[in-house]
Write a protein that holds these residues in place. Structure first.
Motif, PDB file in Angstrom:
ATOM      1  N   VAL A   1       0.845  -1.203   0.000  1.00 18.56           N
ATOM      2  CA  VAL A   1       0.000   0.000   0.000  1.00 18.56           C
ATOM      3  C   VAL A   1       0.876   1.247   0.000  1.00 18.56           C
ATOM      4  O   VAL A   1       0.623   2.205  -0.736  1.00 18.56           O
ATOM      5  CB  VAL A   1      -0.966  -0.005   1.208  1.00 18.56           C
ATOM      6  CG1 VAL A   1      -1.579   1.368   1.436  1.00 18.56           C
ATOM      7  CG2 VAL A   1      -2.075  -1.040   1.000  1.00 18.56           C
TER       8      VAL A   1
ATOM      9  N   ARG B   1       1.066   3.944  -2.973  1.00 15.63           N
ATOM     10  CA  ARG B   1       0.707   5.332  -2.715  1.00 15.63           C
ATOM     11  C   ARG B   1       1.824   6.256  -3.175  1.00 15.63           C
ATOM     12  O   ARG B   1       1.606   7.259  -3.834  1.00 15.63           O
ATOM     13  CB  ARG B   1       0.433   5.554  -1.219  1.00 15.63           C
ATOM     14  CG  ARG B   1      -0.096   6.952  -0.923  1.00 15.63           C
ATOM     15  CD  ARG B   1      -0.210   7.199   0.562  1.00 15.63           C
ATOM     16  NE  ARG B   1      -1.368   6.543   1.129  1.00 15.63           N
ATOM     17  CZ  ARG B   1      -1.326   5.764   2.219  1.00 15.63           C
ATOM     18  NH1 ARG B   1      -0.196   5.549   2.843  1.00 15.63           N
ATOM     19  NH2 ARG B   1      -2.429   5.221   2.682  1.00 15.63           N
ATOM     20  N   LYS B   2       3.035   5.883  -2.868  1.00 14.14           N
ATOM     21  CA  LYS B   2       4.200   6.695  -3.255  1.00 14.14           C
ATOM     22  C   LYS B   2       4.326   6.777  -4.767  1.00 14.14           C
ATOM     23  O   LYS B   2       4.767   7.782  -5.307  1.00 14.14           O
ATOM     24  CB  LYS B   2       5.447   6.059  -2.636  1.00 14.14           C
ATOM     25  CG  LYS B   2       6.679   6.932  -2.639  1.00 14.14           C
ATOM     26  CD  LYS B   2       6.611   8.023  -1.604  1.00 14.14           C
ATOM     27  CE  LYS B   2       7.630   9.095  -1.909  1.00 14.14           C
ATOM     28  NZ  LYS B   2       9.009   8.578  -1.862  1.00 14.14           N
TER      29      LYS B   2
ATOM     30  N   ARG C   1      -9.783  -0.074   3.457  1.00 14.15           N
ATOM     31  CA  ARG C   1     -10.177   1.326   3.699  1.00 14.15           C
ATOM     32  C   ARG C   1      -9.253   2.288   2.963  1.00 14.15           C
ATOM     33  O   ARG C   1      -9.685   3.334   2.482  1.00 14.15           O
ATOM     34  CB  ARG C   1     -10.233   1.631   5.195  1.00 14.15           C
ATOM     35  CG  ARG C   1      -8.887   1.755   5.878  1.00 14.15           C
ATOM     36  CD  ARG C   1      -8.962   1.736   7.388  1.00 14.15           C
ATOM     37  NE  ARG C   1      -9.914   2.690   7.932  1.00 14.15           N
ATOM     38  CZ  ARG C   1      -9.991   2.995   9.218  1.00 14.15           C
ATOM     39  NH1 ARG C   1      -9.181   2.424  10.079  1.00 14.15           N
ATOM     40  NH2 ARG C   1     -10.878   3.851   9.648  1.00 14.15           N
ATOM     41  N   HIS C   2      -7.975   1.944   2.870  1.00  9.87           N
ATOM     42  CA  HIS C   2      -7.036   2.829   2.165  1.00  9.87           C
ATOM     43  C   HIS C   2      -7.198   2.728   0.663  1.00  9.87           C
ATOM     44  O   HIS C   2      -7.038   3.720  -0.051  1.00  9.87           O
ATOM     45  CB  HIS C   2      -5.601   2.542   2.608  1.00  9.87           C
ATOM     46  CG  HIS C   2      -5.342   3.026   4.001  1.00  9.87           C
ATOM     47  ND1 HIS C   2      -5.151   4.356   4.297  1.00  9.87           N
ATOM     48  CD2 HIS C   2      -5.330   2.367   5.179  1.00  9.87           C
ATOM     49  CE1 HIS C   2      -5.005   4.487   5.609  1.00  9.87           C
ATOM     50  NE2 HIS C   2      -5.115   3.306   6.168  1.00  9.87           N
TER      51      HIS C   2
ATOM     52  N   SER D   1     -10.200   4.842  -0.069  1.00 11.98           N
ATOM     53  CA  SER D   1      -9.860   6.263   0.022  1.00 11.98           C
ATOM     54  C   SER D   1      -9.153   6.727  -1.249  1.00 11.98           C
ATOM     55  O   SER D   1      -9.425   7.815  -1.780  1.00 11.98           O
ATOM     56  CB  SER D   1      -8.969   6.485   1.246  1.00 11.98           C
ATOM     57  OG  SER D   1      -8.764   7.857   1.466  1.00 11.98           O
TER      58      SER D   1
ATOM     59  N   THR E   1     -11.608   7.195  -4.083  1.00 10.70           N
ATOM     60  CA  THR E   1     -12.341   8.470  -3.978  1.00 10.70           C
ATOM     61  C   THR E   1     -11.497   9.593  -4.561  1.00 10.70           C
ATOM     62  O   THR E   1     -11.985  10.453  -5.296  1.00 10.70           O
ATOM     63  CB  THR E   1     -12.674   8.781  -2.507  1.00 10.70           C
ATOM     64  OG1 THR E   1     -13.408   7.690  -1.962  1.00 10.70           O
ATOM     65  CG2 THR E   1     -13.467  10.067  -2.365  1.00 10.70           C
ATOM     66  N   LEU E   2     -10.202   9.571  -4.250  1.00 12.55           N
ATOM     67  CA  LEU E   2      -9.300  10.599  -4.758  1.00 12.55           C
ATOM     68  C   LEU E   2      -9.222  10.541  -6.284  1.00 12.55           C
ATOM     69  O   LEU E   2      -9.303  11.563  -6.961  1.00 12.55           O
ATOM     70  CB  LEU E   2      -7.913  10.382  -4.143  1.00 12.55           C
ATOM     71  CG  LEU E   2      -6.844  11.418  -4.479  1.00 12.55           C
ATOM     72  CD1 LEU E   2      -7.249  12.794  -3.987  1.00 12.55           C
ATOM     73  CD2 LEU E   2      -5.510  11.027  -3.859  1.00 12.55           C
TER      74      LEU E   2
ATOM     75  N   ALA F   1     -12.254  11.925  -7.909  1.00 11.80           N
ATOM     76  CA  ALA F   1     -12.262  13.394  -7.831  1.00 11.80           C
ATOM     77  C   ALA F   1     -11.344  13.979  -8.901  1.00 11.80           C
ATOM     78  O   ALA F   1     -11.683  14.987  -9.543  1.00 11.80           O
ATOM     79  CB  ALA F   1     -11.827  13.854  -6.446  1.00 11.80           C
TER      80      ALA F   1
ATOM     81  N   ARG G   1     -13.097  13.854 -12.299  1.00  8.43           N
ATOM     82  CA  ARG G   1     -14.112  14.915 -12.414  1.00  8.43           C
ATOM     83  C   ARG G   1     -13.443  16.238 -12.722  1.00  8.43           C
ATOM     84  O   ARG G   1     -13.884  17.001 -13.585  1.00  8.43           O
ATOM     85  CB  ARG G   1     -14.886  15.065 -11.100  1.00  8.43           C
ATOM     86  CG  ARG G   1     -15.977  14.078 -10.857  1.00  8.43           C
ATOM     87  CD  ARG G   1     -16.955  14.612  -9.816  1.00  8.43           C
ATOM     88  NE  ARG G   1     -16.348  15.006  -8.567  1.00  8.43           N
ATOM     89  CZ  ARG G   1     -16.052  14.187  -7.559  1.00  8.43           C
ATOM     90  NH1 ARG G   1     -16.299  12.901  -7.667  1.00  8.43           N
ATOM     91  NH2 ARG G   1     -15.502  14.642  -6.457  1.00  8.43           N
TER      92      ARG G   1
END
Lengths: 317, 361
Positions: free
Chosen positions: B25, B29-30, B60-61, B64, B67-68, B71, B74
């Motif tokens: 993870v 992410r990095k 959960r990560h 998240s 969702t980013l 966004a 959009r």
């Protein structure tokens, strides 16, 4: 096993290789070899559980010192990466707290996260959006010492069920507030202040045991209060239009724009269920009394007719 | 193969432990690949990665990150709308590059991608009018010294980055894909000529399929920063797979076009490192067909640099010598960008101004 059950030297050793603490609703692994970090964590997080099992923490952060001999600096790392410019080494612990707030605000999009203090009584929450200079942190701290549950002094976490989730951590105080709280509450446990930060002198206050005991239960939003400290101002509470409250709170959203339509729906649902006030005060005692009248400890629900306004007269709502 | 790469390309493997997920993870992410990992974890049919079987600390990560990414999508689509509105009266091809191009073509991986800025390419003689229209619509030049301003406009393939005054979105306006002073370069015209109109966003164009790959490869292998090499390699993999589905000769076309335009060295590296990190089954014929292959000693040096700088920049997967490799990458990118007589004064000037900034700050 809680942090306080470790001696300072045990904690230092654990911290040097990575100490995982339950910081509900998250877990945080913090690594640091800085002595102030060990001392302050020992003091501030005494009642927090240390995670024993081999689990993946939500946030992996570290604080390191650089430039030992010339104007030493502290640097915050998240996933081994420094998202901020370094600060003077004396601000290392403060940087950890600010950095961890940043982690919550940027990496937990299951929640709608607003810049606000949140307190509660009997699982009924009051949200105080965070405008600078409003005196919100001092007020939040004062309320905590008057048997209000601290959910957070910085971040309102609103879950998909439109509930407020507690995330109690040390409360950040600035400048004169530090002395005010220490004088008013001799039992308050406060860190050594860090001077010359960009917010002035900063210190942190240990969260109350009560706040940690109640943290697991989600709270229902009951009221939104925009507090404003104004010197020598008699207490004045005015109701404001929910639409105004909604728009103002959206501006204080950390991830409002990321959640898009979901954010609007969630925030609307919260505001729909709340009474919204603007509160001007200069006396912490009067302010606490006003909050107590909003949500008396003997009654489980917000009773609209018992709100105290200016001069203690009842407001009809 | 790195565990992250295995998971992203859905190669089956042993069930991952929680410690492995922890590293995965953070590496993802990095590398700006966390939303992509979320997608792979969700859609994989292998039991070890199935949606219901993910530990909650992991899911959960991933959620998240999704969702980013949503966004970001959009936001980019809104930027398309605003750019179109700003440039409606300009009669020239407005060509989307890289990420914006992938999204406009509705490529599957574009939905799980993060977008830092939007890159567009226009004909050089239209640059002034396009810039002016954008400024009227609220884009402003970002703060630069007079030196930087002069450097960009004289030597670079793009003007200084624009930022929208209200939305703070970033827009890079190019007239070429590589600087005119660069040791490996290509003029804007051949690419602009072959650009095709976007099906889903008809106001815009995208580069021809082979040119898209060529550009992304050139961009990655002239890059001086080691932030998100794996993400860029992953983009190249997705591009290749997307266009190979349409035309099995796609990679031959890419190599031919690279040979024709003189960027085959960069295409060669791209093929080599995609094979190393993400696509071991890729045939060597394409990399071998590149005309400008590096000497085997240079290739060995590049391997040492790129296997360090293209992997996720996280301690859990870092090789010894990464810092040195990152420095070499930085110097290489500057070496590629300018001849010595421009480079040396430039580096001196930059290091002096950084010292000044550090002393003040």
């Amino acid at each position: 096993m809680i942090v306080a059950e470790h001696s300072l030297s045990q904690l230092s050793s654990a911290l040097a290789t990575g100490l995982t603490i339950d910081t509900f609703p998250f877990t945080t692994r913090v690594t640091s070899q800085c002595s102030r970090m060990a001392i302050n964590l020992h003091q501030m997080y005494g009642d927090f559980e240390v995670s024993q099992t081999n689990q993946m923490p939500d946030f992996d952060v570290s604080i390191k010192h650089h430039r030992r001999w010339y104007k030493p600096q502290a640097q915050f790392y998240f996933d081994d990466y420094p998202p901020f410019v370094p600060l003077p080494a004396a601000q290392d612990y403060a940087m950890f707290e600010w950095g961890l707030n940043w982690c919550y605000a940027n990496h937990a999009n299951e929640y709608l996260i607003l810049h606000a203090a949140v307190i509660a009584r009997n699982q009924q929450a009051i949200i105080m959006p965070g405008f600078p200079g409003a005196g919100k942190s001092t007020l939040t701290c004062e309320l905590m010492f008057n048997q209000w549950q601290l959910l957070s002094d910085e971040l309102a976490l609103i879950n998909p069920k439109n509930q407020l989730i507690a995330a109690p951590r040390p409360v950040s105080l600035k400048n004169q507030s530090i002395d005010i709280i220490q004088q008013r509450h001799s039992s308050a446990i406060i860190t050594e202040p860090a001077k010359d930060t960009n917010k002035g002198t900063v210190a942190h206050v240990k969260p109350s045991q009560q706040s940690l005991n109640s943290q697991q239960a989600p709270c229902t939003p009951a009221a939104i209060v925009f507090p404003k400290y104004e010197n020598q101002q008699a207490l004045q509470a005015n109701e404001i239009d929910p639409a105004e409250a909604l728009v103002t709170m959206a501006e204080q959203g950390f991830n409002y724009h990321l959640l898009g339509e979901i954010a609007f729906d969630r925030l609307s649902a919260v505001v729909d269920n709340c009474q919204c006030y603007r509160l001007c005060y200069s006396s912490l005692d009067e302010a606490v009394e006003w909050f107590d009248s909003l949500l008396p400890s003997s009654e489980p629900r917000l009773t609209a007719t018992k709100v105290l306004g200016k001069n203690g007269k009842q407001l009809s709502c | 193969m790195l565990t992250l790469c295995q998971v992203l390309t859905q190669k089956t493997g042993p069930k991952l432990s929680i410690n492995e997920w922890d590293s995965l993870v953070r590496q993802a992410r990095k590398s700006l690949l966390l939303a992509q990992l979320a997608e792979t974890a969700q859609s994989s049919e292998t039991t070890q990665l199935g949606g219901n079987g993910l530990p909650p600390q992991v899911s959960r990560h991933l959620a998240s990150a999704r969702t980013l990414a949503n966004a970001h999508q959009r936001a980019v689509k809104w930027e398309f709308d605003r750019i179109e509105s700003a440039l409606l009266s300009v009669n020239t091809k407005i060509i989307l590059l890289k990420g914006a191009a992938y999204l406009s073509q509705q490529m599957p991986h574009a939905q799980h991608r993060l977008y830092g800025d939007i890159d567009i390419l226009v004909q050089s003689d239209q640059l002034e009018v396009v810039e002016e229209r954008l400024k009227w619509a609220g884009w402003a030049t970002t703060q630069h010294s007079a030196y930087d301003e002069k450097y960009y406009r004289r030597w670079m393939h793009e003007i200084p980055p624009l930022q929208h005054a209200k939305r703070a979105s970033n827009l890079d306006l190019h007239h070429r894909i590589l600087p005119p002073t660069a040791r490996i370069t290509v003029a804007g015209e051949p690419l602009i000529e072959n650009a095709v109109q976007s099906k889903h966003y008809p106001f815009f164009h995208t580069l021809a399929p082979a040119d898209q790959w060529l550009h992304s490869a050139a961009h990655l292998f002239c890059e001086g920063e080691a932030d998100h090499g794996l993400r860029d390699l992953f983009d190249l993999l997705q591009l290749a797979q997307h266009f190979l589905n349409i035309d099995p000769n796609y990679l031959h076309q890419v190599v031919n076009r690279s040979n024709q335009l003189g960027t085959s060295r960069l295409t060669h590296y791209a093929l080599r490192y995609i094979k190393y990190f993400l696509w071991p089954e890729l045939s060597d014929e394409h990399a071998n067909a590149c005309m400008d292959k590096p000497h085997h000693l240079l290739s060995a040096l590049m391997d040492k640099i790129f296997i360090r700088t293209l992997r996720p920049q996280h301690l859990s997967t870092q090789l010894p010598g990464t810092r040195a490799a990152a420095k070499l990458l930085y110097f290489r990118s500057h070496y590629l960008r300018m001849p010595w007589k421009l480079l040396i004064p430039h580096l001196i000037k930059k290091s002096l101004s950084q010292d000044k900034a550090a002393a003040v700050g």
